[in-house]
Scaffold this motif. Structure first.
Motif, PDB file in Angstrom:
ATOM      1  N   ALA A   1     -40.719 -18.807  35.296  1.00  0.00           N
ATOM      2  CA  ALA A   1     -40.768 -18.783  33.833  1.00  0.00           C
ATOM      3  C   ALA A   1     -40.367 -20.150  33.278  1.00  0.00           C
ATOM      4  N   ARG A   2     -39.347 -20.774  33.887  1.00  0.00           N
ATOM      5  CA  ARG A   2     -38.936 -22.100  33.430  1.00  0.00           C
ATOM      6  C   ARG A   2     -40.063 -23.114  33.619  1.00  0.00           C
ATOM      7  N   ALA A   3     -40.684 -23.083  34.798  1.00  0.00           N
ATOM      8  CA  ALA A   3     -41.781 -24.018  35.061  1.00  0.00           C
ATOM      9  C   ALA A   3     -42.908 -23.798  34.054  1.00  0.00           C
ATOM     10  N   GLY A   4     -43.172 -22.519  33.725  1.00  0.00           N
ATOM     11  CA  GLY A   4     -44.201 -22.193  32.731  1.00  0.00           C
ATOM     12  C   GLY A   4     -43.832 -22.739  31.363  1.00  0.00           C
TER      13      GLY A   4
ATOM     14  N   PHE B   1     -32.160 -17.913  21.335  1.00  0.00           N
ATOM     15  CA  PHE B   1     -32.647 -16.885  22.266  1.00  0.00           C
ATOM     16  C   PHE B   1     -33.691 -17.459  23.223  1.00  0.00           C
ATOM     17  N   GLY B   2     -33.896 -18.780  23.146  1.00  0.00           N
ATOM     18  CA  GLY B   2     -34.896 -19.397  24.009  1.00  0.00           C
ATOM     19  C   GLY B   2     -36.302 -19.318  23.452  1.00  0.00           C
TER      20      GLY B   2
ATOM     21  N   PHE C   1     -28.038 -12.433  30.506  1.00  0.00           N
ATOM     22  CA  PHE C   1     -29.118 -13.116  29.797  1.00  0.00           C
ATOM     23  C   PHE C   1     -28.691 -14.516  29.362  1.00  0.00           C
ATOM     24  N   ALA C   2     -27.509 -14.594  28.714  1.00  0.00           N
ATOM     25  CA  ALA C   2     -27.080 -15.885  28.155  1.00  0.00           C
ATOM     26  C   ALA C   2     -26.893 -16.925  29.259  1.00  0.00           C
TER      27      ALA C   2
ATOM     28  N   ARG D   1     -29.085 -20.453  29.726  1.00  0.00           N
ATOM     29  CA  ARG D   1     -28.455 -21.775  29.830  1.00  0.00           C
ATOM     30  C   ARG D   1     -28.889 -22.436  31.141  1.00  0.00           C
ATOM     31  N   ARG D   2     -28.899 -21.637  32.229  1.00  0.00           N
ATOM     32  CA  ARG D   2     -29.231 -22.166  33.557  1.00  0.00           C
ATOM     33  C   ARG D   2     -30.610 -22.841  33.573  1.00  0.00           C
ATOM     34  N   ILE D   3     -31.583 -22.225  32.892  1.00  0.00           N
ATOM     35  CA  ILE D   3     -32.931 -22.817  32.934  1.00  0.00           C
ATOM     36  C   ILE D   3     -33.114 -23.890  31.861  1.00  0.00           C
ATOM     37  N   GLY D   4     -32.062 -24.127  31.082  1.00  0.00           N
ATOM     38  CA  GLY D   4     -32.135 -25.234  30.125  1.00  0.00           C
ATOM     39  C   GLY D   4     -32.859 -24.899  28.831  1.00  0.00           C
ATOM     40  N   TYR D   5     -32.904 -23.627  28.487  1.00  0.00           N
ATOM     41  CA  TYR D   5     -33.612 -23.229  27.266  1.00  0.00           C
ATOM     42  C   TYR D   5     -32.717 -22.495  26.272  1.00  0.00           C
TER      43      TYR D   5
END
Lengths: 406, 406
Positions: A35-38, A58-59, A159-160, A164-168
């Motif tokens: 999802a992050r790569a997308g 919420f990204g 979720f939170a 944060r982990r994926i940078g969004y």
């Protein structure tokens, strides 16, 4: 002014390569690595198309194209997360179709009167973090921030933390402001347009859904020495319920009713079932229709109890009320279809979409694209290039009608 | 001459203490530690009653009381293994009732013309080692020795190894010789005698049983966007099958039919079931009746396929033919009931018993004792002392009629 399917197909194809499976579908669960790569891909495309990209708390990703005037934007979008081994169009078509609208406007040097925004909503599918349509619901006031942040996946990850982990993880100030209108292009995920031979559909609303659980209590007994008249067979009674639920929907126009989950105890070949727990999913476009189905089910339960020797408990544990889309926004979609000379159907969505929650805060509507075989949430999901192009052009022309041009 | 319930109840109670659970039942799986302790108890009681005990190559225990003449014995017995958390009477009543018959004959100084033998068959339940009724089947020629010896439990332990481990691997020469007659006293495990208000029943035979598996193939779809008329719902079709199977049995006297096991795929609340696999257990006292049920089921499958859009595959994978007990032996049981002034029912056993295989090699019959609530294979299994005493006295007097006295 037209969207060409070539470029749209290319971006859909490239997004689908992220988390792809060898047989055409793929998995991009919300906030996972794929999802992050997308998201990174989509952000790059948005920026290349000249959009100013922001990410909210919420990204949710929003790309803005200014209009001639200030004020509320016309918002176009959907989601890029997927179910496990899902199809390439579900969600992605609405985001990448909106991006294609921006590219077409750019190519033709069109300035709209209102600003246009493209949105990629976080966690529409609700597969990894329940509930579905979580972050369109959050910005529409359905879900509190603490609630959303505290949702966990099956491994206990919050979720939170994952956001944060994926940078969004962005800022609350970057949420999409209440829009002038919201349009969502999506594959139908059902067989109605195909059966009617129509490439696109104007979605007039999202049906009401209610979920119940029926627990049928009989008595487990040895299948041999128990004469038929002395049995309290929970599965035989449950079968009457399943057939009755099907009949309820056949008796009421536009209703659907499904028993999707059913568990038998003890579930042994030579033991009369003592207990059955089953789900009932009832859907109808009108609140009255939904309540008619529930009342029918309650009557059915009494009838089955009266004719058998079981006890049935019914628990209605979740309801999503029907949502009618905005008449003016629907007019813009219909006018776009007519302007393009496209034959179109009118239908209700049987499934939930982000547009349901957007209708709470702004005039909204949806456009459906024909799904081959009605299949969705599976790798066999498919829509033809012609139908995809038709849907994207309806989105373009409806957006232009709603945003105006200078 | 009468069996008194006090002593019989005491031995049943003491055997039940082996592997007992706190709530009245217990577990003595074949060839386990509790089963060995139970065997040791029974062997001691047999010897104390003057029986010469031998153990055959399947662990079947036979205690012999000589008659005035040589030649085939009248064999009385059942089994002492149990299901998991079973009742205290299932099986044990037939072995300990037979032991009580011997004690009564001893107490009254009666010498029978034919020898009497008491048997405890190994692994009737088939819970630990499949199939059920294994070692009465083995000595009756149904199962080869190698087959029986090689059967394994779920931990991979072989029958032969476990038999040796508990010290009950005897000699082939010690198998029970083909008897003059076989009588088995057993709890009914069903509600028929209770419903008729009768303490005992003369069991005229063991019904035929056939097991089938039906696989219903539809198409999994999203429960929302799929209109009723376009669905291929495997569970809705399976529900028609379940109801139809129930009807089949209601239409044919003495038939029972059960769907005990049913699994739904993908078994998700908002997905139309794509596949259902279900069992069908059909039983009837006559071979013609059994085949009528199977033919009815096949017709039902065609009808459901014709009215829905599913495919149904039917696999008949096991059949146990009906067994009628010997008329002369049944006469002896009926005469015993009448001599005792006991009201009795006539019924068929819906479940298998060792007597089924004994009827292959000698005239056989069974006596049922009323089961409270028809319950069995559970810790709630219960028969009153009065009914237990009545059943044991029928066994005594039928045995005397068959063995003769001098």
């Amino acid at each position: 002014m037209r969207v060409e399917v070539g470029l749209l197909g290319e971006s859909v194809g490239r997004l689908a390569e992220v988390g792809a499976s060898p047989v055409g579908g793929g998995t991009r669960l919300a906030l996972g690595g794929a999802a992050r790569a997308g998201r990174d891909l989509v952000r790059g495309w948005m920026e290349a198309a000249g959009l100013r990209v922001r990410v909210d708390d919420f990204g949710n990703m929003v790309g803005r194209r200014d209009g001639a005037e200030e004020g509320p934007a016309v918002l176009l979008g959907s989601h890029c997360d997927s179910v496990r081994r899902g199809g390439r169009f579900d969600g992605a078509l609405g985001v990448l179709g909106a991006l294609e609208v921006v590219r077409a406007l750019n190519d033709h040097g069109v300035t709209t009167r209102r600003p246009l925004e493209v949105v990629n909503w976080t966690n529409e599918e609700g597969v990894r973090f329940e509930p579905a349509m979580m972050c369109s619901g959050a910005v529409s006031g359905r879900f509190a921030k603490d609630y959303v942040y505290g949702r966990t996946d099956r491994d206990g990850r919050r979720f939170a933390d994952e956001l944060r982990r994926i940078g969004y993880l962005g800022r609350e100030a970057d949420r999409p402001a209440p829009p002038a209108a919201y349009l969502e292009l999506h594959v139908e995920q059902g067989p109605v347009l195909e059966a009617a031979g129509l490439p696109v559909g104007v979605v007039e609303g999202i049906v009401g859904i209610t979920w119940l659980e029926a627990t049928v209590e009989g008595r487990a007994d040895h299948a041999g020495p128990s004469p038929m008249r002395l049995r309290r067979d929970a599965l035989a009674a449950a079968a009457r319920l399943v057939s009755g639920v099907e009949e309820l929907a056949h008796r009421l126009t536009d209703a659907v009713a499904t028993v999707g989950r059913l568990a038998v105890e003890p579930n042994v070949i030579n033991t009369i079932p003592g207990k059955v727990v089953m789900s009932v999913d009832l859907r109808h476009p009108s609140p009255e229709g939904l309540e008619t189905l529930v009342a029918g089910l309650e009557k059915l339960v009494w009838e089955v109890e009266a004719r058998t020797k079981v006890h049935i408990a019914l628990d209605r544990f979740w309801t999503s009320e029907p949502t009618s889309f905005d008449p003016g926004t629907l007019d813009a979609v219909r006018a776009a279809c007519e302007g393009l000379g496209l034959p179109f159907g009118r239908l209700w969505s049987g499934a939930g979409h982000d547009a349901k929650y957007l209708q709470d805060v702004c005039p909204s509507a949806m456009i459906f694209v024909r799904s081959a075989g009605g299949l969705s949430h599976c790798e066999e999901e498919y829509s033809t290039p012609e139908d995809v192009e038709a849907g994207a052009n309806v989105l373009l022309h409806a957006a232009v009608r709603l945003a105006g041009t200078v």
